[in-house]
Design an enzyme around this catalytic site. Sequence first.
Site, mmCIF file in Angstrom:
data_model
loop_
_atom_site.group_PDB
_atom_site.id
_atom_site.type_symbol
_atom_site.label_atom_id
_atom_site.label_comp_id
_atom_site.label_asym_id
_atom_site.label_seq_id
_atom_site.Cartn_x
_atom_site.Cartn_y
_atom_site.Cartn_z
ATOM 1 C CG HIS A 1 -1.872 1.100 1.320
ATOM 2 N ND1 HIS A 1 -3.162 1.020 0.830
ATOM 3 C CD2 HIS A 1 -1.751 2.349 1.831
ATOM 4 C CE1 HIS A 1 -3.786 2.174 1.035
ATOM 5 N NE2 HIS A 1 -2.950 3.000 1.646
ATOM 6 C CD GLU A 2 1.605 3.524 3.702
ATOM 7 O OE1 GLU A 2 1.832 4.609 3.146
ATOM 8 O OE2 GLU A 2 0.542 3.274 4.320
ATOM 9 C CG HIS B 1 0.463 6.384 -0.381
ATOM 10 N ND1 HIS B 1 -0.509 7.205 -0.889
ATOM 11 C CD2 HIS B 1 -0.132 5.683 0.624
ATOM 12 C CE1 HIS B 1 -1.654 7.016 -0.221
ATOM 13 N NE2 HIS B 1 -1.453 6.092 0.696
ATOM 14 C CD GLU C 1 -5.804 5.854 0.536
ATOM 15 O OE1 GLU C 1 -4.885 6.628 0.883
ATOM 16 O OE2 GLU C 1 -5.974 4.728 1.062
#
Lengths: 503, 503
Positions: A268-269, A272, A298
């Site tokens: 997930h990160e 980003h 997001e």
Amino acid sequence: MNACPSDAYGSLERTFARIASVRDAIGVLNWDTETIMPDGAADGRSEQVSTLEGVAHRLLVAPQIRDLLESAEAAPRLDDWRQANLREMRRAYLHAAAVPDDLVEANSKAVSQSVMAWRQARKTSDFPMLRPYLQEVLDRQREIGAIKGEALGLSAYDALLDGYDPGMREARIDELFSDLRARLPSLIDESRALQASLPQLHDFPGPFPIEIQRRLGEKLMAAVGFDFERGRLDVSLHPFCGGATDDVRITSRYREQDFISGLMGVLHETGHALYEQGRPKGWSRQPVGSARGMTLHESQSLLIEMQACRSREFVEFLTPLLRDAFRAEGPAWSAGNLYRHLTRVRPGFIRVDADEVTYPAHILLRYGLEKAMIAGDLALNDLPTAFNDGMKALLGLDVPNDALGCLQDIHWPGGSWGYFPTYTLGAMAAAQLFKAARRADPGVIPGIGRGDFSPLRTWLRAHVHSRGSLANTDDLLQSATGRPLEAETFENHIRQRYLSSAE
Amino acid sequence: MNACPSDAYGSLERTFARIASVRDAIGVLNWDTETIMPDGAADGRSEQVSTLEGVAHRLLVAPQIRDLLESAEAAPRLDDWRQANLREMRRAYLHAAAVPDDLVEANSKAVSQSVMAWRQARKTSDFPMLRPYLQEVLDRQREIGAIKGEALGLSAYDALLDGYDPGMREARIDELFSDLRARLPSLIDESRALQASLPQLHDFPGPFPIEIQRRLGEKLMAAVGFDFERGRLDVSLHPFCGGATDDVRITSRYREQDFISGLMGVLHETGHALYEQGRPKGWSRQPVGSARGMTLHESQSLLIEMQACRSREFVEFLTPLLRDAFRAEGPAWSAGNLYRHLTRVRPGFIRVDADEVTYPAHILLRYGLEKAMIAGDLALNDLPTAFNDGMKALLGLDVPNDALGCLQDIHWPGGSWGYFPTYTLGAMAAAQLFKAARRADPGVIPGIGRGDFSPLRTWLRAHVHSRGSLANTDDLLQSATGRPLEAETFENHIRQRYLSSAE
């Protein structure tokens, strides 16, 4: 002093580059605070950060900035990037200069006291204890919204929204969320019914040594395309992506008994981080070179985590890696079983633990409540009941206490009003962008199946990352996917992944 | 605007606290650069640091600071701490405001180019390649010295010295160094002759796993009194003590084949760190709360490393710890053998590798040369020859190339002119302070023999650390030891440790 129009824009670029450097410094300090700072340094650190925030704020709202903006705007039109940069400078100036110093300070103070109270209140599930502090934050946020709204020609809630997703408006979100709100309960019910009809899942027998999880995380980051020359992976209590320009630092946290949450946190990160590492080269310290708001940010984390890395194709690639890393064997370690774990739908009380089908319910609820609180239509006294009623209606759950209800998130005590909707708007954008990438390059899916994200990354670089803040969310999506932000593609994705019959 | 005198001092305190916070932020960023920053972040980092340095500089030299200083100085006398704080504010202002912005900038630019050239020149031992860059730095340093000297009523070299050890003057150093210069060659010869008469040393058979060295270092830091709640130990290419208020971060570097240099590096930096962690509580973000110059700073690192941790008593404590940690046995692992390793005198080319007897020779040489260069009495063309002649006279060594000679240190290309003498002044102060501590508390030496530094630390806290910048070096030593800075106690220490007959 009147700046000569032709020089005004150049002066602005130099000042905004300095502001960016101060903000980069703050980014590194904040990363340090969350990862490796010794406990006793906390007071000094908060002095450092608030001093630097003051420095950046004063650079931005200085009277000569207003004059320079006027001169530059009166000068002949610049090329597209510079023109957009000037527009973003104006936007940053309007947001910052609208709020008088004493209100900035009152808000900071209210937030810091409210966050402290919240940490305590959440432990003991004591909403009445938090309420007066939260009221102070809400009052300041309503004031800030009103005063910014006046400067920007917006309602209070729209002005707050605009700070997180420039150009995004309540009316637009209502439109995007309305269908979803109607359909979500049945989507959840149907996917659960389908999953309940399948044979039992196999649990993964731990423990999973943390150092192995970490190394596997690094390997997957490299596969996705994280540039370790310009970033790091570390550990913190809550995963985040921070740091500075060309110094993008993500964190995760690991549990010995569960490798899924740590690895999915890393992925997930990493989404980003790819956005940050892919920002337009020549503009990295200018407003137009920044990532475009939290909705698109997001979208990038969810595109990597949810769209790509919970896909069947990636799970096929991942499963043997996991077996090797943990020297594991047995019926749990099939791609089919792992896929079912990674796509399991289970309504629960806690937003951050939610799967992608139930997650929007948490957001729809919070969005409705915060809109009403900012508008003055919902009093804090009535928040717990309203929250619990919403959970019942959307997820069929009876909230047993406020710690599992309206006390669970830091956003409201933390002064981040207008932030919540960007999570689900981001999920919608992720579905649209992933679909467009697959359509544009048939190699995207086979690549993911081999752990080669370069086709996907190339498309994202060109259509999202390198665009910086050139366009707003809708316009960027329009040129990247042919459509503005919409709910339909996300709903189709949910249907396809969770309601198609194949196991 | 004229500040009311009674408020002027309070305003100054608030501004200097902000400056301290910006400098603390720079301290953490510099630590990060040397330890964990990804390589690709270097350009952005140097933008961050130079931006923040500009911010701190502008806060310090702002016109209202001059007015506030005048008002506060005209007001009735404050209590001792505030009065000293005001004096230090004035000193900081004079140093910073004396130098015009374009000279600050020209110096920074010259230094950064010269350091780059130096890295290259040292590799290839090519002084002529460095010379033009170094000339640029020397010219700027002479200008800065002259212009500061005018503001402070000092000679150029004294003005530079004053930046590293406030109040220290060339005439005073000449007086302190003159005896030492006369006696040092014979001290070195006699100690070497005595050591040559002893049986052969046993080498320590490695390897010494780095993780074990690190953990042992942490254990010794804790014994000496490092507060890990307000600091960290990490690894960097060159050991240093940095970080921020209540966040004191030291580093060391380790070699698998040699545990002595890594551990002694840890202990040396721990001495610096104790000073920083012991600064006067209420004044930590004020000028008077800062450590008093580099002479006293170096005295604290040398007191811990040289005076305390290379003492026979500490070596008795350390030897069994080493045996346990490395699971080692054999004739090398006696306290006697370790002590001889830790006190071996061996003239060599490289200052940073020198033992405590030959070290002052390196400093005497550099001090004489840099004085002459600032005065215009020695041209850069003649530096290599003058350096090599000095090495021959002081240490009897023929320098084979400039990499082992005048190219070895970063100080001159790095713009740190006036810094070198503080190393040996610090060694003198360390001997005086250690002697005074032992005399004041008979428990100091037995404590060190048990690895309990609290008696020593208590004395240092009271007489050095908690004094901040209340007095200058001589005055602090006078009240702590009954004598101003002097060479005699250091020479006695050398005689006692290296020329007394007992093995």
